[in-house]
Scaffold this active site. Structure first.
Site, PDB file in Angstrom:
ATOM      1  N   ASP A   2      46.717  38.883  42.186  1.00  0.00           N
ATOM      2  CA  ASP A   2      45.812  38.947  41.096  1.00  0.00           C
ATOM      3  C   ASP A   2      45.619  40.189  40.583  1.00  0.00           C
ATOM      4  O   ASP A   2      44.715  40.154  39.820  1.00  0.00           O
ATOM      5  CB  ASP A   2      44.712  38.065  41.289  1.00  0.00           C
ATOM      6  CG  ASP A   2      43.740  38.462  42.235  1.00  0.00           C
ATOM      7  OD1 ASP A   2      43.902  39.480  43.000  1.00  0.00           O
ATOM      8  OD2 ASP A   2      42.470  38.035  42.346  1.00  0.00           O
ATOM      9  N   SER A  12      44.087  35.906  45.523  1.00  0.00           N
ATOM     10  CA  SER A  12      44.222  37.136  45.704  1.00  0.00           C
ATOM     11  C   SER A  12      45.677  37.609  46.430  1.00  0.00           C
ATOM     12  O   SER A  12      46.517  37.436  46.186  1.00  0.00           O
ATOM     13  CB  SER A  12      42.914  37.605  46.358  1.00  0.00           C
ATOM     14  OG  SER A  12      43.016  39.079  46.125  1.00  0.00           O
ATOM     15  N   ASP A  39      43.525  42.538  41.276  1.00  0.00           N
ATOM     16  CA  ASP A  39      42.372  43.384  41.536  1.00  0.00           C
ATOM     17  C   ASP A  39      42.241  44.389  42.591  1.00  0.00           C
ATOM     18  O   ASP A  39      41.230  45.143  42.891  1.00  0.00           O
ATOM     19  CB  ASP A  39      41.248  42.268  41.833  1.00  0.00           C
ATOM     20  CG  ASP A  39      41.368  41.551  43.149  1.00  0.00           C
ATOM     21  OD1 ASP A  39      42.159  41.684  43.860  1.00  0.00           O
ATOM     22  OD2 ASP A  39      40.212  40.820  43.364  1.00  0.00           O
ATOM     23  N   ASP A  99      48.300  43.765  44.228  1.00  0.00           N
ATOM     24  CA  ASP A  99      48.077  42.250  44.973  1.00  0.00           C
ATOM     25  C   ASP A  99      48.554  41.371  44.237  1.00  0.00           C
ATOM     26  O   ASP A  99      48.694  41.505  42.747  1.00  0.00           O
ATOM     27  CB  ASP A  99      46.887  42.120  45.841  1.00  0.00           C
ATOM     28  CG  ASP A  99      45.597  41.922  44.957  1.00  0.00           C
ATOM     29  OD1 ASP A  99      45.497  42.243  43.845  1.00  0.00           O
ATOM     30  OD2 ASP A  99      44.510  41.407  45.597  1.00  0.00           O
TER      31      ASP A  99
END
EC number: 5.4.2.10
Length: 453
Positions: free
Chosen positions: A249, A110, A251, A247
Site C-alpha cells: 500500500d 499493507s 506506506d 510495500d
C-alpha cells in the site's frame, strides 16, 4: 472477545472467519455512527450536506467485495462515498484532509500476502485513529445503526481526480528537482504501481520500474520492501543511482544504494533528519522512532545533537508522539517514514522523493549518505502463539529475558505482533555471533515453555 483492531487497523485472511463482507459492512455502519455525531453533524448541518467518506483500496482481489460492503454500509447510514479506486494508503490520508471529508477507509493489508486484507480508517484531517475511537467503533458493531430513508441515504460516486491531486501534492513538497537521478522502483505489484513512476518522472528522474503488474494475487509476492533481492540486481544491472522498494500500500519505503546494499528505514530517517537540520526545518531537534530501531540510530543522532524519542511499535504511536511534542519527522526501521510537514501518515513515495532530493542537494551518493550511522547487528525470531500475553507474563520467561539482556552490550526487545499471532524477538549486540546465540536461545526457551503449557 479479542480486540478487533490491531496496531494498524483490522487485518486478517480475506473472507476467512473474521474479515468477511458482513464484518466490513458492520464496521462501516459503526464508523458512520461514531463519525457523524457531535461536531461533524453540526458542521454538515451548517453546510447543508451529508457526511462524506473516502474509500480506496490496494489491488488485492478481495478489495472489490470489501469496498462494496463498506461503501454499502456507509451509504445506507447516510454517508456520501467518494470511491478513489486503487491508490496508496497515504493518498487516502492526504485526500481526507484535502477534500475536507469527514473520514476515510483504506482497504489493504499493507505488506501482508495477497490472501490477507485489512481495514484502515482515517478521521477528519487524515489522521489515524487513537485506541479510544477504535474502541467506540467496536462498541457500536452490535448496536442500533443509522437507518435513513429516501433522499437521506448516501450516494456512491467516483473520486475521478484522486490520483492527480495526490501526485500534485507529492511534487509540491520537493525542495529541489531530482534531474540526473536514475532510480529503479519496485512497486510490489501494489498500490504504488500507478502513481509512483509518473511522480518520479515528473520530478526529473530517469525511472526503471519493476513489479508494477498487479493481478489481484501477486501483491508482495517475493517483491517489494520486504524482499529487496530483485531490486538489488536491477540497480546493479542498470547502473542506477539508487533503488526504492515500496510495500503493497506504499506506506513503507526501503532503498538500495548503487552497490546493492540495503538502506533501511533507520538509515533513511537519519539521512532525512540531518538534511532537515541543515536546512533549518527540523522542529525541536527531535526524531521519533520505535523501540525496534537500531541503537546505531541513537548514536548517530547524538553526534548531530538531535534527540531520539522512542515509542511502542506502530506508526500511529510515532505520529501521536510527533503531534504531542511538535516534532516533524519520525518513522520505523521497516520503512514507515512520516514527514508531518507534508503528510499525516507514513508515505513511502514521499520519503523516496525526499531521499532522491537529498542526493541532489548534497551531491553525495546514497552509500555516502547512509554512512551517517553504523548499524549494530540485530537478530530476530518469531514465535507462533495464540496467547502471547500469557507467555510474556510467564515468570520463567521474564527471568530468562532479564538474564540474557544483562549479558549483552545491546538490547533485547520482545513484543507481541500487532498484526499476526506471533511473539517477535529482537536481540541487538555489537558481536553478531553473540546476538545470534542469544536470540536462538530465547526462541528455544519460548518454545519449551509453550510445549509445557
Amino acid at each position: 472477545m479479542a480486540r478487533l483492531f490491531g496496531t494498524d487497523g483490522i487485518r486478517a485472511l480475506a473472507n476467512g472467519d473474521l474479515l468477511t463482507p458482513e464484518l466490513a459492512m458492520a464496521v462501516a455502519r459503526a464508523a458512520a455512527v461514531v463519525f457523524t455525531h457531535g461536531r461533524v453533524a453540526k458542521r454538515r448541518q451548517v453546510l447543508g450536506k451529508r457526511p462524506v467518506a473516502i474509500v480506496a483500496r490496494d489491488p488485492r482481489i478481495s478489495g472489490d467485495f470489501l469496498v462494496a460492503a463498506i461503501s454499502a454500509g456507509l451509504a445506507s447510514s447516510g454517508v456520501d462515498v467518494l470511491d478513489a479506486g486503487v491508490i496508496p494508503t497515504p493518498a487516502v490520508a492526504f485526500l481526507v484532509k484535502n477534500a475536507n471529508a469527514d473520514f476515510g477507509f483504506m482497504i489493504s493489508a499493507s505488506h501482508n500476502p495477497g490472501y490477507d486484507n485489512g481495514v484502515k480508517i482515517f478521521a477528519h484531517g487524515g489522521v489515524k485513529l487513537p485506541d479510544v475511537v477504535e474502541d467506540r467503533i467496536e462498541y457500536f458493531l452490535d448496536k442500533q445503526k443509522l437507518s435513513p430513508i429516501g433522499s437521506k441515504v448516501g450516494r456512491i460516486t467516483r473520486f475521478v481526480d484522486a490520483e492527480d491531486r495526490y501526485q500534485m501534492h507529492l511534487l509540491s513538497t520537493l525542495f529541489t528537482r531530482i534531474d540526473g537521478v536514475k532510480v529503479v522502483i519496485d512497486c510490489a505489484n501494489g498500490a504504488a504501481s500507478g502513481v509512483s513512476p509518473d511522480v518520479f518522472k515528473s520530478a526529473g528522474a530517469a525511472v526503471k520500474v519493476i513489479c508494477a503488474d498487479p493481478n489481484g494475487v501477486n501483491i508482495n509476492d517475493g517483491v517489494g520492501s520486504a524482499y529487496p533481492e530483485r531490486l538489488r540486481a536491477e540497480v546493479i544491472r542498470n547502473s542506477a543511482t539508487l533503488g526504492l522498494a515500496f510495500d503493497g500500500d506504499a506506506d513503507r519505503c526501503i532503498a538500495v544504494d548503487s552497490n546493492g546494499n540495503t538502506v533501511d528505514g533507520d538509515q533513511i530517517m537519519a539521512i532525512l533528519a540531518r538534511s532537515m537540520q541543515q536546512r533549518g526545518t527540523l522542529r525541536n531537534k527531535t526524531l521519533v522512532t520505535t523501540i525496534m530501531s537500531n541503537i546505531g540510530l541513537d548514536r548517530a543522532m547524538k553526534k548531530l545533537g538531535i534527540n531520539l524519542k522512542r515509542t511502542q511499535v506502530g506508526d500511529r504511536y510515532v505520529i501521536e508522539a510527533m503531534t504531542q511534542g511538535g516534532f516533524n519527522i519520525g518513522g520505523e526501521q521497516s520503512g514507515h517514514i512520516i514527514l508531518s510537514d507534508y503528510s499525516t501518515a507514513g508515505d513511502g513515495i514521499l520519503a523516496g522523493l525526499h531521499l532522491c532530493a537529498e542526493i541532489i542537494r548534497t551531491g553525495k551518493s546514497l552509500t555516502d549518505l547512509a554512512s551517517i550511522m553504523e548499524i549494530v547487528p540485530q537478530v530476530t525470531a518469531n514465535i507462533e502463539t495464540d496467547d502471547p500475553t500469557t507467555l510474556l507474563n510467564n515468570k520463567k520467561i521474564r527471568h530468562e529475558i532479564s538474564r540474557i539482556e544483562k549479558s549483552l552490550k545491546g538490547r533485547v526487545v520482545i513484543r507481541p505482533s500487532g498484526t499476526e499471532p506471533l511473539i517477535r524477538i529482537m536481540v541487538e549486540d555489537l558481536n553478531p555471533e553473540k546476538a545470534e546465540r542469544a536470540c536462538s536461545h530465547l526462541a528455544d526457551f519460548f518454545k519449551q515453555e509453550i510445549q509445557k503449557s
